[in-house]
Motif scaffolding. Structure first.
Motif, PDB file in Angstrom:
ATOM      1  N   GLY A 196       0.399  -8.376  -3.743  1.00 36.46           N
ATOM      2  CA  GLY A 196      -0.208  -8.552  -5.061  1.00 36.46           C
ATOM      3  C   GLY A 196      -1.474  -9.388  -4.982  1.00 36.46           C
ATOM      4  N   ALA A 197      -1.449 -10.437  -4.148  1.00 38.74           N
ATOM      5  CA  ALA A 197      -2.629 -11.284  -3.968  1.00 38.74           C
ATOM      6  C   ALA A 197      -3.760 -10.497  -3.308  1.00 38.74           C
ATOM      7  N   ALA A 198      -3.415  -9.669  -2.313  1.00 40.85           N
ATOM      8  CA  ALA A 198      -4.438  -8.843  -1.657  1.00 40.85           C
ATOM      9  C   ALA A 198      -5.047  -7.859  -2.646  1.00 40.85           C
ATOM     10  N   TRP A 199      -4.208  -7.323  -3.529  1.00 48.29           N
ATOM     11  CA  TRP A 199      -4.736  -6.409  -4.553  1.00 48.29           C
ATOM     12  C   TRP A 199      -5.701  -7.143  -5.488  1.00 48.29           C
ATOM     13  N   LEU A 200      -5.368  -8.383  -5.854  1.00 44.37           N
ATOM     14  CA  LEU A 200      -6.284  -9.172  -6.672  1.00 44.37           C
ATOM     15  C   LEU A 200      -7.614  -9.395  -5.952  1.00 44.37           C
ATOM     16  N   ALA A 201      -7.533  -9.577  -4.630  1.00 42.73           N
ATOM     17  CA  ALA A 201      -8.770  -9.720  -3.857  1.00 42.73           C
ATOM     18  C   ALA A 201      -9.588  -8.438  -3.906  1.00 42.73           C
ATOM     19  N   LEU A 202      -8.911  -7.279  -3.833  1.00 47.57           N
ATOM     20  CA  LEU A 202      -9.617  -5.993  -3.912  1.00 47.57           C
ATOM     21  C   LEU A 202     -10.243  -5.774  -5.289  1.00 47.57           C
ATOM     22  N   ARG A 203      -9.611  -6.320  -6.330  1.00 45.25           N
ATOM     23  CA  ARG A 203     -10.164  -6.185  -7.683  1.00 45.25           C
ATOM     24  C   ARG A 203     -11.591  -6.718  -7.757  1.00 45.25           C
ATOM     25  N   GLN A 204     -11.888  -7.708  -6.943  1.00 44.86           N
ATOM     26  CA  GLN A 204     -13.217  -8.314  -6.961  1.00 44.86           C
ATOM     27  C   GLN A 204     -14.272  -7.410  -6.330  1.00 44.86           C
ATOM     28  N   LEU A 205     -13.825  -6.335  -5.665  1.00 50.21           N
ATOM     29  CA  LEU A 205     -14.748  -5.469  -4.929  1.00 50.21           C
ATOM     30  C   LEU A 205     -14.709  -4.023  -5.391  1.00 50.21           C
ATOM     31  N   THR A 206     -13.860  -3.707  -6.380  1.00 48.27           N
ATOM     32  CA  THR A 206     -13.543  -2.315  -6.702  1.00 48.27           C
ATOM     33  C   THR A 206     -13.679  -2.058  -8.192  1.00 48.27           C
ATOM     34  N   ASP A 207     -14.069  -0.833  -8.568  1.00 52.43           N
ATOM     35  CA  ASP A 207     -14.169  -0.497  -9.988  1.00 52.43           C
ATOM     36  C   ASP A 207     -12.779  -0.341 -10.599  1.00 52.43           C
ATOM     37  N   GLN A 208     -12.701  -0.439 -11.918  1.00 51.66           N
ATOM     38  CA  GLN A 208     -11.429  -0.532 -12.623  1.00 51.66           C
ATOM     39  C   GLN A 208     -10.535   0.677 -12.409  1.00 51.66           C
ATOM     40  N   GLU A 209     -11.103   1.872 -12.434  1.00 50.67           N
ATOM     41  CA  GLU A 209     -10.284   3.079 -12.265  1.00 50.67           C
ATOM     42  C   GLU A 209      -9.628   3.103 -10.891  1.00 50.67           C
ATOM     43  N   GLU A 210     -10.376   2.747  -9.867  1.00 48.75           N
ATOM     44  CA  GLU A 210      -9.851   2.734  -8.512  1.00 48.75           C
ATOM     45  C   GLU A 210      -8.799   1.632  -8.348  1.00 48.75           C
ATOM     46  N   VAL A 211      -8.994   0.511  -9.030  1.00 49.43           N
ATOM     47  CA  VAL A 211      -8.079  -0.629  -8.927  1.00 49.43           C
ATOM     48  C   VAL A 211      -6.665  -0.232  -9.338  1.00 49.43           C
ATOM     49  N   VAL A 212      -6.530   0.518 -10.419  1.00 50.92           N
ATOM     50  CA  VAL A 212      -5.210   0.923 -10.898  1.00 50.92           C
ATOM     51  C   VAL A 212      -4.528   1.825  -9.875  1.00 50.92           C
ATOM     52  N   ARG A 213      -5.268   2.769  -9.301  1.00 52.03           N
ATOM     53  CA  ARG A 213      -4.700   3.654  -8.282  1.00 52.03           C
ATOM     54  C   ARG A 213      -4.253   2.856  -7.063  1.00 52.03           C
ATOM     55  N   LEU A 214      -5.063   1.889  -6.654  1.00 49.73           N
ATOM     56  CA  LEU A 214      -4.732   1.078  -5.489  1.00 49.73           C
ATOM     57  C   LEU A 214      -3.502   0.215  -5.736  1.00 49.73           C
ATOM     58  N   HIS A 215      -3.319  -0.213  -6.963  1.00 48.59           N
ATOM     59  CA  HIS A 215      -2.149  -1.045  -7.263  1.00 48.59           C
ATOM     60  C   HIS A 215      -0.867  -0.288  -6.942  1.00 48.59           C
ATOM     61  N   HIS A 216      -0.780   0.934  -7.412  1.00 50.25           N
ATOM     62  CA  HIS A 216       0.417   1.739  -7.144  1.00 50.25           C
ATOM     63  C   HIS A 216       0.596   1.931  -5.644  1.00 50.25           C
ATOM     64  N   ARG A 217      -0.481   2.251  -4.957  1.00 55.50           N
ATOM     65  CA  ARG A 217      -0.383   2.525  -3.528  1.00 55.50           C
ATOM     66  C   ARG A 217      -0.009   1.279  -2.747  1.00 55.50           C
ATOM     67  N   MET A 218      -0.639   0.169  -3.041  1.00 52.76           N
ATOM     68  CA  MET A 218      -0.409  -1.048  -2.270  1.00 52.76           C
ATOM     69  C   MET A 218       0.984  -1.615  -2.483  1.00 52.76           C
ATOM     70  N   LEU A 219       1.441  -1.604  -3.713  1.00 49.30           N
ATOM     71  CA  LEU A 219       2.756  -2.179  -3.964  1.00 49.30           C
ATOM     72  C   LEU A 219       3.868  -1.295  -3.431  1.00 49.30           C
ATOM     73  N   ARG A 220       3.625   0.014  -3.342  1.00 55.00           N
ATOM     74  CA  ARG A 220       4.586   0.879  -2.675  1.00 55.00           C
ATOM     75  C   ARG A 220       4.622   0.572  -1.182  1.00 55.00           C
ATOM     76  N   LEU A 221       3.419   0.438  -0.587  1.00 50.72           N
ATOM     77  CA  LEU A 221       3.355   0.100   0.830  1.00 50.72           C
ATOM     78  C   LEU A 221       3.934  -1.275   1.097  1.00 50.72           C
ATOM     79  N   GLY A 222       3.826  -2.162   0.086  1.00 56.55           N
ATOM     80  CA  GLY A 222       4.325  -3.518   0.279  1.00 56.55           C
ATOM     81  C   GLY A 222       5.825  -3.582   0.446  1.00 56.55           C
ATOM     82  N   LEU A 223       6.539  -2.512   0.073  1.00 56.95           N
ATOM     83  CA  LEU A 223       7.984  -2.489   0.223  1.00 56.95           C
ATOM     84  C   LEU A 223       8.409  -2.024   1.606  1.00 56.95           C
ATOM     85  N   GLU A 224       7.489  -1.472   2.365  1.00 53.41           N
ATOM     86  CA  GLU A 224       7.831  -0.945   3.675  1.00 53.41           C
ATOM     87  C   GLU A 224       7.897  -2.083   4.707  1.00 53.41           C
ATOM     88  N   PRO A 225       8.746  -1.953   5.730  1.00 45.02           N
ATOM     89  CA  PRO A 225       8.826  -2.988   6.759  1.00 45.02           C
ATOM     90  C   PRO A 225       7.553  -3.053   7.583  1.00 45.02           C
TER      91      PRO A 225
END
Length: 311
Positions: free
Chosen positions: A282-311
């Motif tokens: 979640g913190a890394a996603w917040l860091a990406l928010r500072q570099l990414t447009d809003q539409e892309e940010v929402v898509r990345l949130h879903h992708r990153m938090l799904r990946l965050g559950l993987e070992p």
């Protein structure tokens, strides 16, 4: 390759992740306690160790943005603590700014891409926060185990020991949760329990919380009463931050794992509810928010938090 850094640091451990521009987590690290209120400058060193492990062979200069969610972030106003972190970031080789936020913000981001709402955290400690545009605007509890943290793992463990001590009569403790905790402590009488409790560090009582939760799931009356009370206190704490302008995110092990506390809280709350995943991601996603447009940010949130559950 452009990278971002996310850190989740609390009183028990510090965790860091490094992710690429497309949200892929490419490095993870962990180290000791990272709460500067409790650990002082040593917290910065623990966080630095986690960051270096997460970076691995990656060039620290390729990190363009970082966000660190810190329990006890308010102490960052202390010049000594600020200096310790500045030194540690330099030791890590980071050249980008690292934004320090409260761990409530990163926990919230680990559950939703919405900019506003509320987060209720119940792990070792307990706190509720209202989030407005990715900033904490109001908090309730989070006062530590001596003065508050009602409904937390620490509170639950302490209440169990206190209840057993007060109810103990005769040569043997009642079966169920009481017997389980007595066996865990290696005691056979109330006097022994009192002496044992007086010798323990606070974390020992927090470690009893899973036993209480397991007892409640098994139908133990004392455990059911304590977990129901914990849930009621947590909901009351959440109510003190006012109606949120968005979803409520549940965070901390008591509220993200399958426990009677979580079930009772969910049964009480109305409105949209989300569950926090990996707060370091979640913190890394917040860091990406500072570099990414809003539409892309929402898509990345879903992708990153799904990946965050993987070992």
């Amino acid at each position: 390759m452009m990278l971002v850094l996310g850190v989740d640091a609390g009183g028990t451990a510090s965790r860091a992740v490094v992710a690429t521009r497309d949200g892929t987590v490419v490095g993870r690290g962990s180290a000791g306690p990272g709460n500067p209120t409790a650990a002082g400058p040593a917290a910065a060193r623990s966080i630095g160790a986690a960051v270096r492990e997460a970076l691995g062979e990656h060039d620290p200069a390729s990190v363009r943005s970082g966000v660190a969610g810190i329990a006890g972030a308010g102490i960052m106003a202390d010049p000594g603590i600020t200096t310790a972190f500045t030194v540690e970031w330099a030791r890590c080789g980071l050249t980008c700014p690292v934004t320090m936020v409260g761990d409530a913000v990163t926990a919230f981001a680990a559950g939703t891409s919405a900019p506003s709402g509320a987060v209720l955290i119940a792990g070792t400690g307990a706190v509720a926060a209202r989030i407005d545009d990715w900033r904490v605007s109001r908090t309730a509890d989070g006062l530590g185990w001596l003065l508050g943290d009602e409904g937390s793992g620490m509170w639950l463990g302490l209440q169990a020991v206190r209840s057993i001590a007060r109810a103990w009569s005769g040569p043997a403790v009642d079966p169920g949760l009481a017997a389980t905790i007595a066996a865990q402590a290696g005691v056979t009488s109330c006097d022994e329990l009192v002496r044992w409790a007086g010798r323990q560090q606070p974390a020992v009582f927090a470690a009893l919380a899973p036993l209480v939760c397991a007892g409640a799931m098994a139908g133990d009356a004392l455990a059911e009463r304590l977990t129901a009370e914990a849930a009621a206190r947590l909901v009351a704490t959440l109510g003190k931050v006012g109606p949120p302008d968005g979803p409520v995110v549940l965070a901390g092990s008591l509220l993200t794992e399958t426990t009677s506390v979580r079930a009772a809280v969910l049964a009480t709350l109305a409105g949209p509810i989300a569950t926090a995943r990996d707060a370091a991601v979640g913190a890394a996603w917040l860091a990406l928010r500072q570099l990414t447009d809003q539409e892309e940010v929402v898509r990345l949130h879903h992708r990153m938090l799904r990946l965050g559950l993987e070992p």
